[in-house]
Design a protein around this motif. Sequence first.
Motif, mmCIF file in Angstrom:
data_model
loop_
_atom_site.group_PDB
_atom_site.id
_atom_site.type_symbol
_atom_site.label_atom_id
_atom_site.label_comp_id
_atom_site.label_asym_id
_atom_site.label_seq_id
_atom_site.Cartn_x
_atom_site.Cartn_y
_atom_site.Cartn_z
ATOM 1 N N LYS A 84 54.676 13.238 18.168
ATOM 2 C CA LYS A 84 53.475 12.750 17.484
ATOM 3 C C LYS A 84 52.363 12.614 18.499
ATOM 4 O O LYS A 84 52.538 12.036 19.553
ATOM 5 C CB LYS A 84 53.733 11.405 16.809
ATOM 6 C CG LYS A 84 54.546 11.526 15.539
ATOM 7 C CD LYS A 84 54.600 10.220 14.805
ATOM 8 C CE LYS A 84 55.392 10.392 13.524
ATOM 9 N NZ LYS A 84 55.485 9.143 12.776
ATOM 10 N N TYR A 86 54.702 5.369 10.902
ATOM 11 C CA TYR A 86 55.723 5.577 11.930
ATOM 12 C C TYR A 86 57.033 4.985 11.432
ATOM 13 O O TYR A 86 57.045 4.163 10.516
ATOM 14 C CB TYR A 86 55.337 4.878 13.242
ATOM 15 C CG TYR A 86 54.207 5.540 13.977
ATOM 16 C CD1 TYR A 86 54.458 6.463 14.986
ATOM 17 C CD2 TYR A 86 52.882 5.253 13.676
ATOM 18 C CE1 TYR A 86 53.422 7.071 15.673
ATOM 19 C CE2 TYR A 86 51.842 5.857 14.351
ATOM 20 C CZ TYR A 86 52.125 6.761 15.352
ATOM 21 O OH TYR A 86 51.102 7.367 16.027
ATOM 22 N N THR A 112 59.284 16.112 14.010
ATOM 23 C CA THR A 112 58.276 15.075 13.809
ATOM 24 C C THR A 112 58.706 13.754 14.436
ATOM 25 O O THR A 112 58.251 12.702 14.036
ATOM 26 C CB THR A 112 57.997 14.864 12.310
ATOM 27 O OG1 THR A 112 59.214 14.510 11.666
ATOM 28 C CG2 THR A 112 57.389 16.097 11.685
#
Length: 123
Positions: free
Chosen positions: A37, A58, A32
């Motif tokens: 992303k 984030y 991730t």
Amino acid sequence: MNSNTKRAVVGIALIVVAIVLLVVLKNGGSDTSATTKGVTTIVVKNGKPVGGIKQLTYNKGEQVRFEVDSDVSDEVHMHGYDIMKDVKAGGSVSFDYSATIEGVFEAELVGRKEQILELTVNP
């Protein structure tokens, strides 16, 4: 090879496969990090975000990426980072920048004073 040796080899092979599966499944088989992303699309219809205010999270240093597809003309302002871009009716505008400031920020359609995004940047 006698039957006991064969059983031992098969048993060891099964243990190795189980360990590999455990490691892959524990990591979810995915990463991730910022490089994986995708771009989030915020759809604006009749001057409002479809589905409500989009929430994005984030970590500091990651690349923030989102797009606004709008059926109305307005200026999109990403507060905190002070990034402003015009979007035309029926058009879209993209944002792509580094998450350098920690905190919670909003993006809005300036002319309508309509919040469309809440961005959280963690340390």
